[in-house]
Design a protein around this motif. Structure first.
Motif, PDB file in Angstrom:
ATOM      1  N   LEU A  17       0.858  -1.178   0.000  1.00 38.38           N
ATOM      2  CA  LEU A  17       0.000   0.000   0.000  1.00 38.38           C
ATOM      3  C   LEU A  17       0.889   1.219   0.000  1.00 38.38           C
ATOM      4  CD1 LEU A  17      -2.672  -1.137   2.594  1.00 38.38           C
ATOM      5  CD2 LEU A  17      -2.800  -1.204   0.115  1.00 38.38           C
ATOM      6  N   ALA A  19       2.727   4.605  -2.821  1.00 40.08           N
ATOM      7  CA  ALA A  19       2.508   5.601  -3.871  1.00 40.08           C
ATOM      8  C   ALA A  19       2.250   4.924  -5.200  1.00 40.08           C
ATOM      9  CB  ALA A  19       3.731   6.514  -3.974  1.00 40.08           C
ATOM     10  N   LYS A 202     -11.904   6.850  -4.356  1.00 39.15           N
ATOM     11  CA  LYS A 202     -10.804   6.790  -3.389  1.00 39.15           C
ATOM     12  C   LYS A 202      -9.460   6.651  -4.111  1.00 39.15           C
ATOM     13  CE  LYS A 202     -13.193   4.932   0.674  1.00 39.15           C
ATOM     14  NZ  LYS A 202     -12.637   5.913   1.630  1.00 39.15           N
ATOM     15  N   ALA A 203      -9.445   5.888  -5.199  1.00 38.54           N
ATOM     16  CA  ALA A 203      -8.197   5.693  -5.943  1.00 38.54           C
ATOM     17  C   ALA A 203      -7.742   6.989  -6.620  1.00 38.54           C
ATOM     18  CB  ALA A 203      -8.383   4.584  -6.979  1.00 38.54           C
ATOM     19  N   LYS A 206      -6.318   9.207  -3.989  1.00 39.68           N
ATOM     20  CA  LYS A 206      -5.011   8.667  -3.605  1.00 39.68           C
ATOM     21  C   LYS A 206      -3.956   9.037  -4.646  1.00 39.68           C
ATOM     22  CE  LYS A 206      -2.756   4.144  -2.830  1.00 39.68           C
ATOM     23  NZ  LYS A 206      -2.230   4.345  -1.459  1.00 39.68           N
ATOM     24  N   LYS A 209      -3.077  12.766  -4.483  1.00 42.50           N
ATOM     25  CA  LYS A 209      -2.365  13.086  -3.251  1.00 42.50           C
ATOM     26  C   LYS A 209      -0.906  12.682  -3.343  1.00 42.50           C
ATOM     27  CE  LYS A 209      -2.434  12.191   1.741  1.00 42.50           C
ATOM     28  NZ  LYS A 209      -3.141  11.485   2.851  1.00 42.50           N
ATOM     29  N   GLU A 210      -0.630  11.558  -4.002  1.00 46.76           N
ATOM     30  CA  GLU A 210       0.715  10.999  -4.006  1.00 46.76           C
ATOM     31  C   GLU A 210       1.482  11.256  -5.300  1.00 46.76           C
ATOM     32  OE1 GLU A 210      -0.005   6.919  -3.131  1.00 46.76           O
ATOM     33  OE2 GLU A 210      -0.612   7.309  -1.071  1.00 46.76           O
ATOM     34  N   THR A 274      -6.157  -1.240  -9.702  1.00 45.69           N
ATOM     35  CA  THR A 274      -5.837  -1.526  -8.314  1.00 45.69           C
ATOM     36  C   THR A 274      -6.911  -2.433  -7.728  1.00 45.69           C
ATOM     37  OG1 THR A 274      -5.212  -0.536  -6.180  1.00 45.69           O
ATOM     38  CG2 THR A 274      -7.078   0.456  -7.317  1.00 45.69           C
ATOM     39  N   TYR A 276      -9.509  -2.982  -4.402  1.00 45.59           N
ATOM     40  CA  TYR A 276     -10.176  -2.296  -3.288  1.00 45.59           C
ATOM     41  C   TYR A 276     -10.654  -3.373  -2.322  1.00 45.59           C
ATOM     42  CZ  TYR A 276     -13.844   0.233  -0.745  1.00 45.59           C
ATOM     43  OH  TYR A 276     -14.627   0.789   0.225  1.00 45.59           O
ATOM     44  N   LYS A 282     -10.240   0.027   1.895  1.00 48.48           N
ATOM     45  CA  LYS A 282      -8.875   0.459   1.620  1.00 48.48           C
ATOM     46  C   LYS A 282      -8.513   0.170   0.172  1.00 48.48           C
ATOM     47  CE  LYS A 282      -5.854  -0.234   4.817  1.00 48.48           C
ATOM     48  NZ  LYS A 282      -4.898  -0.873   5.749  1.00 48.48           N
ATOM     49  N   GLU A 285      -2.173  -0.630  -3.818  1.00 48.98           N
ATOM     50  CA  GLU A 285      -1.205   0.106  -4.615  1.00 48.98           C
ATOM     51  C   GLU A 285      -1.750   0.342  -6.018  1.00 48.98           C
ATOM     52  OE1 GLU A 285       3.477  -0.170  -6.033  1.00 48.98           O
ATOM     53  OE2 GLU A 285       2.347  -1.978  -5.577  1.00 48.98           O
TER      54      GLU A 285
END
Length: 346
Positions: A17, A19, A202-203, A206, A209-210, A274, A276, A282, A285
């Motif tokens: 999990l 970047a 959510k992905a 994510k 953000k990264e 990815t 989930y 959650k 990666e």
């Protein structure tokens, strides 16, 4: 075998999990791929399975479409290429076989050609610059799609054009068929499934953000959603989705909502996948491929980015496509008929 492979992948994903890993292309016209070579599904209701070697139909054919019936595969391949070039959503398709053909010879060596073909879906999203014959295929457990298409071509002199095509796109086998054949295989979910959309949202958050890329990226479309259960891990949703570059700098402090996607030729694109983990809520990666813009020239100083209108799923073309499909399937990106009769909403 797939259940064992899925378990390994899920266990690895739980431990990784981190970047998003972005694979940049080697050049503007090529990209790296993390996918492995695969074969199309085989079942009593699907077209014959293809092997890993090139089909005899696709070899030793001329590059130009002619009225020679011996070279019908060239006409079919040309038709499939046009279908892929006109796609504004979903995956590229590859010719599997020519099922039938009909030639109408006209004067001066001209002709009209009608071919019925079977196509198999590749893993290349339509934004991927890779030619369809270099794209990997979905394995049966990954729940790929087949299509049967009727394509009409017009050959006038040395010029060939596709005047019409209509396709039926569907998973082979279906969820119901697969339940009895291999209940351990994942099921396809509708592209607008609430769990899938939650996972994709959510992905995307994510990723932004990264990410270390210059701009924020917006969701272009959900490309593929499957769901399955793994012992000790619970229910897992596997998602594939496409992102498009927006006009918002990554350092911007305002909210993400107002960001406008760049025109498709001027935007960078990403194709990501990815897992989930439903019970843990959650996202695993992210595995992403980056595709450079087709148009690399800079705008003159002071000129704003052009406004190219909505993405496909908010466009009149999308609603026209949906209305004209013979057998729409909500779990896949159906091939839109051509030409589309688009009626602009008042």
């Amino acid at each position: 075998m797939w259940s064992h492979l899925l378990l390994v992948l899920l266990c690895c994903a739980l431990d990784l999990l981190g970047a998003p890993s972005v694979s940049p292309p080697r050049s503007p016209s090529t990209s790296t791929s993390t996918s492995t070579s695969s074969s199309p599904p085989s079942s009593s209701s699907s077209p014959p399975s293809s092997s890993s070697s090139p089909s005899p139909l696709l070899s030793d054919a001329p590059s130009t479409v002619t009225c020679d019936k011996a070279h019908v595969t060239t006409a079919a391949r040309f038709g499939v290429r046009v279908i892929d070039e006109k796609r504004k959503h979903g995956f590229k398709f590859k010719l599997h076989e020519v099922q039938s053909s009909k030639y109408q010879q006209l004067s001066d060596g001209n002709c009209d050609i009608h071919v019925d073909v079977a196509l198999v879906q590749t893993k290349c999203h339509f934004t991927n610059p890779k030619p369809e014959d270099q794209c990997d295929l979905f394995r049966q457990g990954e729940r790929g799609t087949w299509a049967t298409c009727a394509i009409k071509l017009s050959v006038r002199g040395k010029a060939a054009t596709v005047t019409r095509y209509e396709c039926i796109t569907k998973p082979e086998p279906t969820n119901d068929e697969l339940f009895w054949m291999r209940p351990d295989f994942p099921a396809l979910l509708p592209l607008d499934d609430p769990t899938g959309l939650k996972a994709v949202d959510k992905a995307v958050l994510k990723f932004n953000k990264e990410s270390k890329l210059q701009h924020y990226f917006a969701l272009m479309e959900v490309a593929h959603v499957t769901i399955g259960s793994v012992p000790t891990r619970g229910t897992i949703t596997w998602i594939m989705f496409a992102l498009v570059e927006t006009n918002c700098p990554r350092e911007a402090t305002h909210t993400f909502a107002p960001c406008t996607p760049l025109c498709l030729d001027r935007a960078q694109h990403l194709f990501c996948e990815t897992f989930y983990f439903n019970f843990q809520d959650k996202v695993g990666e992210l595995e992403c491929e980056l595709y450079l813009p087709k148009e690399l020239s800079s705008l003159p100083d002071g000129d704003p980015e052009p406004d190219c209108g909505p993405l496909f799923h908010q466009s009149p073309e999308f609603y026209a496509c949906k209305a004209q499909l013979s057998h729409p399937v909500p779990t896949v990106h159906n091939i839109c008929p051509f030409p589309l009769k688009v009626v602009l909403r008042s």
